[in-house]
Design a protein around this motif. Sequence first.
Motif, PDB file in Angstrom:
ATOM      1  N   ALA A   1     -43.283-123.960 -68.320  1.00 53.34           N
ATOM      2  CA  ALA A   1     -42.682-125.346 -68.750  1.00 53.34           C
ATOM      3  C   ALA A   1     -41.516-125.196 -67.926  1.00 53.34           C
ATOM      4  O   ALA A   1     -41.061-126.719 -67.384  1.00 53.34           O
ATOM      5  N   ASP A   2     -40.797-124.568 -67.129  1.00 47.66           N
ATOM      6  CA  ASP A   2     -39.377-125.360 -66.546  1.00 47.66           C
ATOM      7  C   ASP A   2     -39.980-124.471 -65.101  1.00 47.66           C
ATOM      8  O   ASP A   2     -39.337-124.608 -63.675  1.00 47.66           O
ATOM      9  N   GLY A   3     -41.131-124.347 -64.633  1.00 51.15           N
ATOM     10  CA  GLY A   3     -41.651-124.868 -63.281  1.00 51.15           C
ATOM     11  C   GLY A   3     -40.973-123.819 -62.065  1.00 51.15           C
ATOM     12  O   GLY A   3     -41.714-123.855 -61.092  1.00 51.15           O
ATOM     13  N   GLN A   4     -41.472-122.876 -63.248  1.00 48.12           N
ATOM     14  CA  GLN A   4     -41.321-121.720 -62.664  1.00 48.12           C
ATOM     15  C   GLN A   4     -42.243-120.809 -62.375  1.00 48.12           C
ATOM     16  O   GLN A   4     -43.298-120.960 -62.881  1.00 48.12           O
ATOM     17  N   PRO A   5     -42.401-119.910 -60.951  1.00 48.19           N
ATOM     18  CA  PRO A   5     -44.168-118.908 -60.984  1.00 48.19           C
ATOM     19  C   PRO A   5     -43.975-118.100 -61.583  1.00 48.19           C
ATOM     20  O   PRO A   5     -43.285-117.130 -61.960  1.00 48.19           O
ATOM     21  N   VAL A   6     -45.097-117.569 -62.721  1.00 45.35           N
ATOM     22  CA  VAL A   6     -44.880-117.201 -64.193  1.00 45.35           C
ATOM     23  C   VAL A   6     -45.120-115.737 -64.106  1.00 45.35           C
ATOM     24  O   VAL A   6     -44.163-114.817 -64.309  1.00 45.35           O
ATOM     25  N   VAL A   7     -45.864-115.772 -62.853  1.00 42.28           N
ATOM     26  CA  VAL A   7     -46.281-114.060 -62.599  1.00 42.28           C
ATOM     27  C   VAL A   7     -44.410-112.900 -61.715  1.00 42.28           C
ATOM     28  O   VAL A   7     -44.383-111.981 -62.433  1.00 42.28           O
ATOM     29  N   GLU A   8     -44.321-114.225 -60.863  1.00 43.60           N
ATOM     30  CA  GLU A   8     -42.532-113.472 -60.181  1.00 43.60           C
ATOM     31  C   GLU A   8     -41.810-113.791 -61.828  1.00 43.60           C
ATOM     32  O   GLU A   8     -40.562-112.356 -61.236  1.00 43.60           O
ATOM     33  N   THR A   9     -41.731-114.660 -62.357  1.00 46.06           N
ATOM     34  CA  THR A   9     -40.966-114.763 -63.170  1.00 46.06           C
ATOM     35  C   THR A   9     -40.797-113.653 -64.393  1.00 46.06           C
ATOM     36  O   THR A   9     -39.329-112.479 -64.285  1.00 46.06           O
ATOM     37  N   MET A  10     -41.944-113.578 -64.407  1.00 39.36           N
ATOM     38  CA  MET A  10     -42.057-113.005 -66.050  1.00 39.36           C
ATOM     39  C   MET A  10     -41.601-111.389 -65.259  1.00 39.36           C
ATOM     40  O   MET A  10     -41.433-110.165 -65.869  1.00 39.36           O
ATOM     41  N   ALA A  11     -42.277-110.736 -64.583  1.00 35.55           N
ATOM     42  CA  ALA A  11     -42.502-109.416 -63.678  1.00 35.55           C
ATOM     43  C   ALA A  11     -40.325-109.380 -63.850  1.00 35.55           C
ATOM     44  O   ALA A  11     -39.941-108.484 -63.500  1.00 35.55           O
ATOM     45  N   GLU A  12     -39.634-110.397 -63.342  1.00 35.41           N
ATOM     46  CA  GLU A  12     -38.781-110.511 -63.284  1.00 35.41           C
ATOM     47  C   GLU A  12     -37.519-110.038 -64.527  1.00 35.41           C
ATOM     48  O   GLU A  12     -36.763-108.897 -64.375  1.00 35.41           O
ATOM     49  N   LEU A  13     -38.255-110.597 -65.700  1.00 34.52           N
ATOM     50  CA  LEU A  13     -38.055-111.045 -67.107  1.00 34.52           C
ATOM     51  C   LEU A  13     -37.478-110.008 -67.477  1.00 34.52           C
ATOM     52  O   LEU A  13     -37.088-109.051 -68.419  1.00 34.52           O
ATOM     53  N   THR A  14     -39.079-109.202 -67.399  1.00 35.08           N
ATOM     54  CA  THR A  14     -39.641-107.740 -68.188  1.00 35.08           C
ATOM     55  C   THR A  14     -39.356-106.939 -67.042  1.00 35.08           C
ATOM     56  O   THR A  14     -40.386-105.599 -68.407  1.00 35.08           O
ATOM     57  N   ALA A  15     -38.638-106.536 -66.105  1.00 38.39           N
ATOM     58  CA  ALA A  15     -38.868-105.360 -65.500  1.00 38.39           C
ATOM     59  C   ALA A  15     -39.778-104.609 -64.953  1.00 38.39           C
ATOM     60  O   ALA A  15     -39.905-103.668 -65.264  1.00 38.39           O
ATOM     61  N   THR A  16     -41.038-105.402 -64.984  1.00 41.61           N
ATOM     62  CA  THR A  16     -42.741-104.831 -64.888  1.00 41.61           C
ATOM     63  C   THR A  16     -43.012-105.190 -63.163  1.00 41.61           C
ATOM     64  O   THR A  16     -42.386-106.325 -62.532  1.00 41.61           O
ATOM     65  N   PRO A  17     -43.955-104.260 -62.479  1.00 42.89           N
ATOM     66  CA  PRO A  17     -44.425-104.581 -61.798  1.00 42.89           C
ATOM     67  C   PRO A  17     -44.833-106.343 -61.186  1.00 42.89           C
ATOM     68  O   PRO A  17     -46.219-106.287 -62.230  1.00 42.89           O
ATOM     69  N   PRO A  18     -44.932-107.189 -60.704  1.00 38.87           N
ATOM     70  CA  PRO A  18     -45.670-108.716 -60.484  1.00 38.87           C
ATOM     71  C   PRO A  18     -47.398-108.127 -60.147  1.00 38.87           C
ATOM     72  O   PRO A  18     -48.136-108.980 -60.824  1.00 38.87           O
ATOM     73  N   GLU A  19     -47.807-107.135 -59.781  1.00 37.40           N
ATOM     74  CA  GLU A  19     -48.710-107.062 -59.846  1.00 37.40           C
ATOM     75  C   GLU A  19     -49.438-106.795 -61.367  1.00 37.40           C
ATOM     76  O   GLU A  19     -51.225-106.807 -62.115  1.00 37.40           O
ATOM     77  N   ARG A  20     -48.799-105.898 -62.167  1.00 37.33           N
ATOM     78  CA  ARG A  20     -49.324-105.229 -63.544  1.00 37.33           C
ATOM     79  C   ARG A  20     -48.985-105.932 -64.616  1.00 37.33           C
ATOM     80  O   ARG A  20     -50.035-107.394 -65.057  1.00 37.33           O
ATOM     81  N   VAL A  21     -47.805-107.481 -63.812  1.00 36.58           N
ATOM     82  CA  VAL A  21     -47.390-108.611 -65.004  1.00 36.58           C
ATOM     83  C   VAL A  21     -48.934-109.453 -64.492  1.00 36.58           C
ATOM     84  O   VAL A  21     -49.292-110.372 -65.660  1.00 36.58           O
ATOM     85  N   ALA A  22     -49.232-109.452 -63.190  1.00 33.98           N
ATOM     86  CA  ALA A  22     -50.451-110.770 -62.978  1.00 33.98           C
ATOM     87  C   ALA A  22     -51.956-110.333 -63.655  1.00 33.98           C
ATOM     88  O   ALA A  22     -52.492-110.867 -63.992  1.00 33.98           O
ATOM     89  N   SER A  23     -52.385-108.701 -63.927  1.00 34.28           N
ATOM     90  CA  SER A  23     -53.287-108.370 -64.472  1.00 34.28           C
ATOM     91  C   SER A  23     -52.754-108.515 -65.940  1.00 34.28           C
ATOM     92  O   SER A  23     -53.784-108.949 -66.512  1.00 34.28           O
ATOM     93  N   ASP A  24     -52.419-108.386 -66.392  1.00 30.91           N
ATOM     94  CA  ASP A  24     -51.756-108.483 -67.877  1.00 30.91           C
ATOM     95  C   ASP A  24     -52.206-110.099 -68.387  1.00 30.91           C
ATOM     96  O   ASP A  24     -52.232-110.676 -69.326  1.00 30.91           O
ATOM     97  N   LEU A  25     -51.382-110.890 -67.772  1.00 27.72           N
ATOM     98  CA  LEU A  25     -51.598-112.213 -67.299  1.00 27.72           C
ATOM     99  C   LEU A  25     -52.813-113.249 -67.815  1.00 27.72           C
ATOM    100  O   LEU A  25     -52.605-114.103 -67.919  1.00 27.72           O
ATOM    101  N   SER A  26     -53.662-112.492 -66.142  1.00 22.76           N
ATOM    102  CA  SER A  26     -54.603-113.766 -65.845  1.00 22.76           C
ATOM    103  C   SER A  26     -55.785-113.866 -67.186  1.00 22.76           C
ATOM    104  O   SER A  26     -56.621-114.973 -67.092  1.00 22.76           O
ATOM    105  N   GLY A  27     -55.782-113.187 -67.847  1.00 26.51           N
ATOM    106  CA  GLY A  27     -57.144-113.766 -69.359  1.00 26.51           C
ATOM    107  C   GLY A  27     -55.689-114.447 -70.245  1.00 26.51           C
ATOM    108  O   GLY A  27     -57.084-115.055 -70.352  1.00 26.51           O
ATOM    109  N   PHE A  28     -55.136-115.088 -70.360  1.00 27.98           N
ATOM    110  CA  PHE A  28     -54.374-115.258 -70.761  1.00 27.98           C
ATOM    111  C   PHE A  28     -53.878-116.443 -70.185  1.00 27.98           C
ATOM    112  O   PHE A  28     -54.593-118.004 -71.198  1.00 27.98           O
ATOM    113  N   LEU A  29     -54.101-116.356 -69.355  1.00 26.77           N
ATOM    114  CA  LEU A  29     -53.989-117.659 -68.076  1.00 26.77           C
ATOM    115  C   LEU A  29     -55.315-118.690 -68.588  1.00 26.77           C
ATOM    116  O   LEU A  29     -55.433-120.203 -68.560  1.00 26.77           O
TER     117      LEU A  29
END
Length: 93
Positions: free
Chosen positions: A49-77
């Motif tokens: 909603a804030d217009g931010q790139p979701v994978v990169e931003t969530m990786a930064e916010l959760t201190a999780t590697p972007p590859e894992r965030v992308a994998s975790d979010l793909s089905g949800f998105l």
Amino acid sequence: MTYEIPASVAWVAGSDFIDRDHNVYAMVLPDGEPVILEGTAAMAWLVIADGQPVVETMAELTATPPERVASDLSGFLADLADRGLLDVAEEAR
């Protein structure tokens, strides 16, 4: 991929009304089924909603590697896109 919330979707952050409600409530207008997003799902929605790139931003916010965030979010998105709650665009290269 990039995601955005289409104009046909109404949503509200619960914290706009109740301090301790960290959920997001969304639905496709006029007669879609209401969806309640909790925890990291709500966080991802607010990032989009804030217009931010979701994978990169969530990786930064959760201190999780972007590859894992992308994998975790793909089905949800993909599910949100299938329900009409998100528009998906391929990123320009």
